[in-house]
Structure formats: structure tokens, C-alpha cells
Design an enzyme around this catalytic site. Structure first.
Site, PDB file in Angstrom:
ATOM      1  N   ASP A  37      17.922  45.054  74.364  1.00  0.00           N
ATOM      2  CA  ASP A  37      17.873  45.864  75.584  1.00  0.00           C
ATOM      3  C   ASP A  37      16.523  46.554  75.775  1.00  0.00           C
ATOM      4  O   ASP A  37      16.337  47.322  76.712  1.00  0.00           O
ATOM      5  CB  ASP A  37      19.005  46.895  75.603  1.00  0.00           C
ATOM      6  CG  ASP A  37      18.892  47.940  74.494  1.00  0.00           C
ATOM      7  OD1 ASP A  37      17.964  47.841  73.656  1.00  0.00           O
ATOM      8  OD2 ASP A  37      19.748  48.850  74.457  1.00  0.00           O
ATOM      9  N   ASP A  41      16.968  50.849  67.986  1.00  0.00           N
ATOM     10  CA  ASP A  41      18.314  51.312  67.649  1.00  0.00           C
ATOM     11  C   ASP A  41      18.505  51.341  66.133  1.00  0.00           C
ATOM     12  O   ASP A  41      17.605  50.966  65.369  1.00  0.00           O
ATOM     13  CB  ASP A  41      19.369  50.438  68.328  1.00  0.00           C
ATOM     14  CG  ASP A  41      19.124  48.950  68.134  1.00  0.00           C
ATOM     15  OD1 ASP A  41      18.843  48.546  66.989  1.00  0.00           O
ATOM     16  OD2 ASP A  41      19.200  48.195  69.122  1.00  0.00           O
ATOM     17  N   ASP A 214      14.258  70.858  64.600  1.00  0.00           N
ATOM     18  CA  ASP A 214      13.423  70.925  65.790  1.00  0.00           C
ATOM     19  C   ASP A 214      13.246  72.380  66.230  1.00  0.00           C
ATOM     20  O   ASP A 214      14.191  73.168  66.215  1.00  0.00           O
ATOM     21  CB  ASP A 214      14.108  70.114  66.902  1.00  0.00           C
ATOM     22  CG  ASP A 214      13.287  70.028  68.165  1.00  0.00           C
ATOM     23  OD1 ASP A 214      12.172  69.487  68.117  1.00  0.00           O
ATOM     24  OD2 ASP A 214      13.773  70.501  69.215  1.00  0.00           O
ATOM     25  N   GLU A 275      10.188  72.423  61.898  1.00  0.00           N
ATOM     26  CA  GLU A 275       9.032  72.290  62.786  1.00  0.00           C
ATOM     27  C   GLU A 275       8.592  73.701  63.148  1.00  0.00           C
ATOM     28  O   GLU A 275       9.274  74.403  63.892  1.00  0.00           O
ATOM     29  CB  GLU A 275       9.418  71.515  64.048  1.00  0.00           C
ATOM     30  CG  GLU A 275       8.267  71.373  65.040  1.00  0.00           C
ATOM     31  CD  GLU A 275       8.715  70.924  66.425  1.00  0.00           C
ATOM     32  OE1 GLU A 275       7.904  70.283  67.117  1.00  0.00           O
ATOM     33  OE2 GLU A 275       9.864  71.217  66.827  1.00  0.00           O
TER      34      GLU A 275
END
Length: 531
Positions: A37, A41, A214, A275
Site C-alpha cells: 500500500d 508496517d 514523546d 525526549e
């Protein structure tokens, strides 16, 4: 699914495996596509585990693969405890973890605790509930300023450009330090940390070895949400200064990291890295105290120019920030948020030579290294056509900031033309350059002088050579534009020449060099390891 009690004991018992590990960041969309696609993945990653083992890294960091509408390519999470169908399913994730461990690769995954997607069931419930409701209290809703409340509650801006507030139909505003599709969670609401703890345990029970957190300097918001100083520079790549900007690095965040650590500590041998875009060394160090994060991303080396003085200052700051705590420093040159360092260092052959040199500097340092997928191939940033740009920064900036897509182009694996073995489809989610044929992994594996071969040699030596040991550095005197340091405990010497002329090498035998030597001289834009 593997529960923590039946994981391989050699992983579970090595509680400090991460102290000198080399992690490899996989931007999942761009690594390998298994179903044609055009988007990478989980099964695609699994198909390339042999390559990663051959490269010589110790652990993988996967960017978000959770259920998401993809407003920010997965960093807008609608369900943090499931896999988005774009990337596979939970069974595919379990296969990846199991096979990675068979290849002696640990798996760490991204965690996004500062915000959710606006499609998250909590936020949808908040929109359907009145002001002051428990549903709204999971996020940061406020009345506006002005007589009619038509002005945002304060002057905060979004990291992606534009205001950090969006108004809803009933007149209230909600906070989003990133895109409007990423509403900030209210960490003062006990439901929020409780839900994150549930997420941590969900993935730990499935066998993950750690987390990358994050915006780890986010989450906590100052009382009263005071205005920011508008002189603050915005955007990724700028170290944060709390003295000017109340949006990040508030002291309350440390309570949340202690909670995260308590959960992780119930699973032996697991870790978390944050982070942390924080400028001050002392404030940075607070994130890696013994009861908080195991590691913190220090981005000073990312921000340093290819200049010996700047590189040395970045190294010294990074070491000084963690030395009092006994925490290993972390080093990285690129990631999915910054311009690839081949391009930052000048691009073309010059940028590639300098990137090779800095790879040797980074891999000679004590502590933890994070590589970004494709840097071992010497990939540059790509100047994409405007029609291809997808980063929310492009839209939010009114098409003045091209965003981060240029460092996220899918990897070239083999062949002479796109899609270079990345996908069975010629149409990949970001277009690949026609001139990347010489940069494919297939071509470079056969070339002993390639960037990939240099990385493989350096990683092998880093893991096996007795000279590469010890936690401290000793600096040598060096000519202007140069630096040299020795690893205390091991004895490896690393020398870097950023000047315009060749310079004498330090005493010793050259173990590895980033480029051809000039007799017993170190040429410009070159680094060498000596023993």
C-alpha cells in the site's frame, strides 16, 4: 501474548543492558512495506530484522503505530492500546517482538502522554459534554478572554504554527501545543496518569523492553496558564528555555515521570528514555534522577555545527548534565523531526564526508547512541514537491515552513529505481528520488568503502574492542579546528578534523578512519580511531 513472567530470563535479568546500547529508530511509515500500500508496517519491519542484526544495533525504537487518524502521522493517538490497521494488528506486533528477540534485538515503543487525538473517545465525550463537566476536565478547556470570550485564554502558540487554542461551538477553548487535532491532556486529572499506567502495562505485558516518551518535558502546565514571552523561537530543533516559555519544562512534570518509573520498575530489565528539549544542564538532569527516567535525549550534538569547538562544547555539556547522577549520556545526530545530518553538514560529497566523520565521533563516546533509520546509508534530506508535503507544519505555517517530510522519505533497499524494494507499489506515501540507486542497502553491503560498511565496522568495534570502554573522556590538545579525546578505562583515541588543512594524528595506530588518510596526517572533514 507474552506476559512479563515468561519472557526470556537473559533479557529480564540484564537490568542495565541499555547503559551502552545502540538504538535504531524506525520511522514505521518509511522503513519497509509488506502489503503493497506504499506505507511501511510492522510485518515490513519483521522482514528486515536480519539486516538490523547484521548492522549491529542492540535495540529498536518504533515510532507510533497505534490507532490514529494520522493528522500528525501517528503522534495523534486515538487508541494507545491497539495497532492502526495501516500498520497491521496486535498479532503482527506480537510476531515482531518475538522474532526481534530471536535476533537479539530489543523493542522499545513510542509513548505520547502530552496529548491525544481529537478522535480519542475521551475528547469526543468532552465535545458532547458541557463546560465544567468531568469529561472536559480530562483536557484543558478554558473560557476565552474579552467581553464575549472571543479571544484565546492566553497568547500561547502551537509548536506547529498558529495559536495553541481552538474554540468549540459552545464558546470555550481547548489547548493544543501541537496541531488542533492533538488536544493536550490535563495531567492534574487523576484519570489521565491512571490511563497511561494502564497503557504502560499493556505493552510491557506484550514483551516490549522500553519506551521513548514523546515531549517528556511537556504534560505539566503552570498554574493560571500565564502568557509566554513572544520572543521565544518556535519549532522542533530549538532547545527549550523555561525562563521565557511557560508551555514546557514545568516542575510538576517530574511527579509524572516518577509515576512512570514506578510502573516500569515492576518489570525487570525495562527502561524509558525521554525526549527532552531543555537547554539548561541542571534542569535537564532533573529528568534522569534515580526515580525518574533511565535516559534522556540530549539534543546538543544535533544542534552543533560541523565545527570542532561546537562539537566539543556539545559533548562536554551532555556529559556534565548527567555526570552527578551516574546516568549514561545519550547521543544522536538525526531523527524524524530534524534535517538529516548529511544535509545539515553541507550536502553532497562534503556532507557525506562530514557525516562519516561525525558517526565515528558519536560511536566513540561513552553512553547510549540513537541512530535514525537511513543514516547508515548516508541518506540526505529530500527536497519534495509541494504537492507531496504532508507535515502539519506545512499547513499550519501558511505554506512557509516545509516541515519535516524531507527526512521521512521511505528507505531504499535494492534496485536502481523507486520504490527500491521498499514496497511492491511504485506509489509510496512520500516519493523517493530517482538518484538514490547508489544509496541502497543492497549496493552498499557489497562496497567496503560505503557508509553502511563504515557503520557496520564501527558498531562491531564498539561492541568488541577492549579499547572502547570506560565512562569518562580525557581531552587532548589539538590544532585549531580539531578535537581529540581518549576513552578513560579503554584507551581508544578519537580525533576529528573540521579545519581546512591536514593535521598530525595523535600517537597510536589507526584502528578505523572515516575516509582516506593523508600519510600520517588527518585530512579535513575526517575522523579516526587510534589505539
Amino acid at each position: 501474548m507474552r506476559r512479563s513472567s515468561d519472557r526470556r530470563p537473559e533479557i529480564a535479568d540484564e537490568s542495565a543492558w541499555w547503559r551502552d546500547a545502540v538504538f535504531y529508530q524506525i520511522y514505521v511509515r518509511s522503513f519497509a512495506d509488506s502489503n503493497g500500500d506504499g506505507v511501511g508496517d510492522l510485518d515490513g519491519i519483521r522482514s528486515r530484522l536480519g539486516y538490523l542484526e547484521l548492522l549491529g544495533v542492540d535495540a529498536l525504537w518504533l515510532t507510533p503505530f497505534y490507532t490514529s487518524p494520522m493528522a500528525d502521522h501517528g503522534y495523534d493517538v486515538a487508541d494507545p492500546r491497539d495497532v492502526d490497521p495501516l500498520f497491521g494488528d496486535l498479532a503482527a506486533f506480537d510476531r515482531l517482538v518475538e522474532e526481534a528477540h530471536q535476533h537479539n534485538l530489543r523493542i522499545t515503543v513510542d509513548l505520547v502522554p502530552n496529548h491525544s487525538s481529537d478522535r480519542h473517545e475521551w475528547f469526543q465525550a468532552a465535545l458532547q459534554s458541557p463546560p465544567g463537566s468531568p469529561e472536559r476536565d480530562r483536557y484543558i478547556f478554558r473560557d476565552g478572554r474579552g467581553i464575549d470570550g472571543s479571544q484565546p485564554p492566553n497568547n500561547w502558540t502551537s509548536v506547529f504554527g498558529g495559536p495553541a487554542w481552538t474554540r468549540v461551538p459552545d464558546g470555550q477553548w481547548y489547548l493544543h501545543l501541537f496541531a488542533p487535532e492533538q488536544p493536550d491532556l490535563n495531567w492534574d486529572n487523576p484519570e489521565v496518569p491512571a490511563d497511561l499506567a494502564r497503557t504502560l502495562r499493556f505493552w510491557l505485558d506484550r514483551g516490549v523492553d522500553g519506551f521513548r516518551i514523546d515531549v517528556a518535558h511537556g504534560m505539566a502546565k503552570p498554574f493560571g496558564l500565564p502568557d509566554m514571552d513572544l520572543r521565544v523561537d518556535r519549532g522542533p530543533g530549538v532547545l527549550h528555555d523555561n525562563a521565557l516559555d511557560p508551555r514546557f519544562d514545568n516542575d510538576g512534570v517530574h511527579e509524572y515521570h516518577r509515576m512512570i518509573r514506578k510502573v516500569i520498575d515492576t518489570y525487570p530489565g525495562r527502561m524509558a528514555v525521554g525526549e527532552i528539549w531543555v537547554k539548561d544542564d541542571e534542569r535537564f538532569a532533573r529528568y534522569v534522577r534515580p526515580d525518574e527516567l533511565h535516559l534522556g535525549f540530549n539534543f546538543r550534538l544535533v544542534e552543533a555545527e560541523f565545527d570542532a569547538e561546537a562539537v566539543r562544547a556539545a559533548i562536554e555539556h551532555s556529559l556534565a548534565a548527567v555526570r552527578p547522577l551516574g546516568t549514561p549520556p545519550t547521543w544522536t545526530l538525526s531523527n524524524h523531526d530534524v534535517v538529516r545530518h548529511v544535509t545539515r553538514y553541507g550536502g553532497g560529497d562534503l556532507g557525506a564526508r562530514r557525516a562519516r566523520a561525525m558517526a565515528l565521533v558519536e560511536l566513540a563516546l561513552p553512553g547510549v547512541v540513537y541512530l535514525y533509520n537511513g543514516e547508515e546509508l548516508g541518506l540526505p534530506n529530500v527536497e519534495l514537491p509541494e504537492w507531496a508535503l504532508q507535515d502539519p507544519t506545512w499547513l499550519r505555517s501558511g505554506h512557509t515552513d516545509r516541515g519535516r517530510d524531507g527526512c521521512r522519505v521511505p528507505l531504499p533497499w535494492e534496485g536502481a529505481a523507486p520504490p527500491y524494494g521498499f514496497s511492491q507499489s511504485a506509489s509510496t506515501w512520500l516519493p523517493q528520488p530517482n538518484e538514490w540507486g547508489p544509496l541502497t542497502a543492497e549496493r552498499q553491503l557489497e562496497d567496503p568503502d560505503s557508509m553502511l560498511s563504515l557503520y557496520r565496522q564501527a558498531l562491531e568495534l564498539r561492541k568488541t574492542h577492549p579499547a572502547i570502554g570506560g565512562d569518562e573522556l580525557e581531552w587532548y590538545g589539538a590544532p585549531p579546528g580539531c578535537l581529540a579525546f581518549r576513552r578513560k578505562g579503554g584507551g581508544l583515541i578519537c580525533a576529528l578534523n573540521t579545519s581546512a588543512g591536514s593535521v598530525p594524528l595523535p600517537p597510536g595506530r589507526v584502528l578505523l578512519a572515516s575516509g582516506p588518510m593523508d600519510g600520517d596526517q588527518l585530512p579535513p572533514d575526517t575522523a579516526a580511531w587510534l589505539v
